[in-house]
Design a protein around this motif. Structure first.
Motif, PDB file in Angstrom:
ATOM      1  N   GLU A 111      29.657  49.076   5.151  1.00 15.43           N
ATOM      2  CA  GLU A 111      29.652  49.434   6.567  1.00 15.43           C
ATOM      3  C   GLU A 111      30.774  50.587   6.691  1.00 15.43           C
ATOM      4  O   GLU A 111      32.038  50.291   6.357  1.00 15.43           O
ATOM      5  CB  GLU A 111      29.943  48.276   7.474  1.00 15.43           C
ATOM      6  CG  GLU A 111      28.993  47.205   7.675  1.00 15.43           C
ATOM      7  CD  GLU A 111      27.835  47.632   8.166  1.00 15.43           C
ATOM      8  OE1 GLU A 111      27.917  48.442   9.068  1.00 15.43           O
ATOM      9  OE2 GLU A 111      26.543  47.254   7.955  1.00 15.43           O
ATOM     10  N   VAL A 112      30.483  51.777   7.082  1.00 18.03           N
ATOM     11  CA  VAL A 112      31.670  52.764   7.254  1.00 18.03           C
ATOM     12  C   VAL A 112      31.441  53.401   8.681  1.00 18.03           C
ATOM     13  O   VAL A 112      30.315  53.894   9.064  1.00 18.03           O
ATOM     14  CB  VAL A 112      31.147  53.808   6.121  1.00 18.03           C
ATOM     15  CG1 VAL A 112      32.150  55.146   6.430  1.00 18.03           C
ATOM     16  CG2 VAL A 112      31.235  53.394   4.766  1.00 18.03           C
ATOM     17  N   GLY A 113      32.199  53.248   9.500  1.00 19.80           N
ATOM     18  CA  GLY A 113      32.317  53.644  10.890  1.00 19.80           C
ATOM     19  C   GLY A 113      31.300  52.879  11.858  1.00 19.80           C
ATOM     20  O   GLY A 113      30.549  53.824  12.493  1.00 19.80           O
ATOM     21  N   GLY A 114      30.879  51.781  11.464  1.00 20.08           N
ATOM     22  CA  GLY A 114      29.732  51.245  12.076  1.00 20.08           C
ATOM     23  C   GLY A 114      28.259  51.575  11.606  1.00 20.08           C
ATOM     24  O   GLY A 114      27.231  51.185  12.047  1.00 20.08           O
ATOM     25  N   VAL A 115      28.219  52.356  10.499  1.00 14.94           N
ATOM     26  CA  VAL A 115      27.081  52.818  10.083  1.00 14.94           C
ATOM     27  C   VAL A 115      26.868  52.073   8.464  1.00 14.94           C
ATOM     28  O   VAL A 115      27.820  51.956   7.636  1.00 14.94           O
ATOM     29  CB  VAL A 115      26.993  54.367   9.749  1.00 14.94           C
ATOM     30  CG1 VAL A 115      25.632  54.740   8.769  1.00 14.94           C
ATOM     31  CG2 VAL A 115      27.137  55.134  10.925  1.00 14.94           C
ATOM     32  N   HIS A 116      25.682  51.421   8.371  1.00  9.17           N
ATOM     33  CA  HIS A 116      25.372  50.625   7.099  1.00  9.17           C
ATOM     34  C   HIS A 116      24.715  51.606   6.043  1.00  9.17           C
ATOM     35  O   HIS A 116      23.884  52.132   6.227  1.00  9.17           O
ATOM     36  CB  HIS A 116      24.383  49.558   7.544  1.00  9.17           C
ATOM     37  CG  HIS A 116      23.969  48.595   6.257  1.00  9.17           C
ATOM     38  ND1 HIS A 116      24.959  47.659   5.709  1.00  9.17           N
ATOM     39  CD2 HIS A 116      23.018  48.741   5.290  1.00  9.17           C
ATOM     40  CE1 HIS A 116      24.345  47.268   4.540  1.00  9.17           C
ATOM     41  NE2 HIS A 116      23.416  48.083   4.459  1.00  9.17           N
TER      42      HIS A 116
END
Length: 545
Positions: free
Chosen positions: A152-157
């Motif tokens: 998970e990076v900045g709410g992006v999977h």
């Protein structure tokens, strides 16, 4: 030679004796790869050995490509790993069986040649994407760490492939932390040793390279880990004491309640990729020797039988494998016996010497696949594709990037769609340049690209702009193709233009030169008179219609 004569020749001792040594070489190459690919696929190591044995003893007898060797392949690890993420082993087995049945059906329907109709840019991009995924996931295993399932990076999977790539710097940091309570630095050292042995062994004289570098790398790492009692993960309990206990048989109750829609979709994707990889590998193997050529339909059917058997006994799906096949040809293999006997050696080894496999460090098998992944990326293929235009390189990178960032099927379909769009563009693109002298009596139209019925209105529009009573020259030097519809238009327009006092001169020589230059100067100069006669015949034939 009749089939009966061929069969009797095949079973004669001289034919078998010739392939004994090549079969041993292939066995030594296959052993570490079968184990490593199984681990990379999220399956028990024994599943890879089962597939290697089936690839020899079953597919070897039926193969349409006599020198191709089949077994578990690095190119399928991404698909198989995804299957084990979604399903339990019984449903994975069902998927493999259905994929095998699809291959049998395709071979029986003589569809073998069609599986080769994939753009080289897509195939090489697919291999590069698979290589990146293998490299990134196995790098973590090589340091006794776990590959990432997502991030998970900045709410992006982010999918597993991209997550493994982005966390490699973090993994390297763990190695250099030198934490004595963990084995990251020890495993990394053995993995690096394995890769160094493989690379250095390739620099030795070729007569020594009959002993495969991956086997030597694994052997060196295993001996050192045993001698110094290095505390790292080994195959250990993953290898059963009895090989027969490794087999997994179908549970019909589970199969009966399987989600067949999802299973069929997974099986179709597996069958498609496995078939394409096998038949492209067979084509490459044919270029390595002067013996019998591949029967693609028979090879596809043989692969289907092999995959069906693997699915019924708990093995991994198989394809033709270029590494083992190249080793077979290089060692002097002449018939299917080398592939068959390599399966027999695998069976004997795991049946009677399983305790040796238990001591192998997992890190050194992962290192073999790290090196394999790097070789699959193969930067030299980018330079080769660049010779055919920037669009081929773009398709290569698009396929590779989509595989790494999404999944294998989406990546391959992206590449196929882009290749189809390029083909459509090439066969529909026509550029017309008009050059005229100041008097306006002499005009030249340069046709560039492909003149087909799809661009007939454009060509007709340009011809309508030509003044009456003028001399028109049409230059075809940069035209790659012209179809009957455009030829017919030119001939019809020529008659109408001549009626107004004008003339038309078509550069047939320019178009013919593009054809003859493919055959070299000798072909082009053999009969210039015949070439002139052919051009005249084309013009007269089209003009008479």
């Amino acid at each position: 030679m009749s089939d009966q004569t061929k069969s009797s020749e095949f079973f004669r001792w001289p034919a078998i004796r010739n392939d004994i040594f090549p079969s041993i070489v292939v066995f030594l190459v296959a052993l570490p790869l079968c184990l490593g690919i199984a681990i990379a696929s999220g399956a028990p190591p024994a599943a890879g050995l089962i597939s290697g044995i089936v690839g020899g003893l079953v597919v070897g007898f039926l193969a349409g490509s006599p020198l191709q060797v089949s077994g578990p392949a690095a190119g399928l690890t991404v698909i198989v790993y995804g299957l084990f993420e979604k399903y339990d082993i019984q449903l994975v087995m069902l998927t493999v069986v259905l994929a095998g049945l699809m291959q049998i059906a395709a071979g029986s329907l003589k569809l073998g040649q069609w599986f080769r109709a994939v753009s080289p840019a897509v195939v090489k991009g697919m291999l590069a994407g698979i290589g990146m995924l293998i490299f990134c996931s196995q790098f973590h295993i090589m340091i006794d760490d776990q590959p990432r399932k997502g991030l998970e990076v900045g709410g992006v999977h982010l999918e597993a492939g991209l997550a493994n790539l982005l966390t490699i710097p973090q993994a390297i940091g763990r190695v250099f932390a030198f934490d004595e309570s963990k084995s990251h630095h020890l495993a990394a050292g053995l993995g690096l040793l394995t890769i160094v042995v493989i690379v250095c062994w390739k620099m030795t004289p070729k007569k020594f390279q009959l002993v495969p570098g991956p086997l030597l790398g694994v052997l060196a790492a295993t001996l050192i880990s045993e001698f110094f009692d290095v505390p790292i993960r080994r195959l250990g309990e993953s290898i059963p004491d009895s090989f027969l206990s490794s087999f997994v048989f179908p549970d019909l109750a589970i199969w009966g309640t399987a989600p067949f829609g999802a299973i069929l979709a997974s099986a179709a994707g597996l069958a498609l990729v496995a078939s394409a990889e096998t038949l492209l590998c067979a084509t490459a193997v044919d270029q390595m020797h002067d013996g019998q050529r591949t029967n693609y339909d028979r090879e596809l059917l043989a692969q289907g039988v092999g995959n069906s058997v693997c699915g019924l006994i708990g093995g991994l799906p198989i394809t033709g494998v270029i590494v083992r096949s190249a080793a077979n040809v290089g060692a002097g293999g002449k018939s299917r016996w080398s592939a068959i006997m390599h399966g027999a050696w695998l069976l004997l080894f795991v049946a009677f010497l399983p305790f040796l496999l238990k001591q192998i460090p997992v890190a050194c098998l992962a290192a073999v696949l790290v090196y394999t992944g790097y070789k699959l990326v193969n930067p030299a293929s980018i330079r080769e594709l660049a010779r055919y235009g920037k669009s081929e390189v773009a398709i290569y990178f698009a396929t590779m990037i989509m595989i790494v960032t999404t999944d294998l099927l989406i990546g391959v379909m992206t590449g196929i769609v882009l290749a189809a769009c390029k083909l459509l563009y090439v066969f529909s693109h026509l550029e017309i340049k008009r050059v005229e002298d100041p008097s306006g009596e002499n005009l030249t139209l340069y046709l560039i690209g492909t003149a087909t019925f799809m661009r007939l209105p454009m060509l007709a529009s340009e011809l309508e702009k030509v003044p009456a009573n003028s001399q028109l020259h049409i230059n075809l030097e940069r035209l790659s193709y012209i179809d009957h519809a455009c030829l017919d238009l030119l001939m019809t327009w020529e008659k109408q233009h001549e009626a107004t006092g004008g003339s038309l001169a078509i550069d047939w020589d320019g178009l013919a030169a593009r054809f003859y230059e493919r055959y070299g100067d000798k072909r082009r100069t053999e009969s210039s008179g015949e070439a002139e006669d052919s051009r005249t015949a084309i013009k007269n034939t089209v003009g008479s219609k």
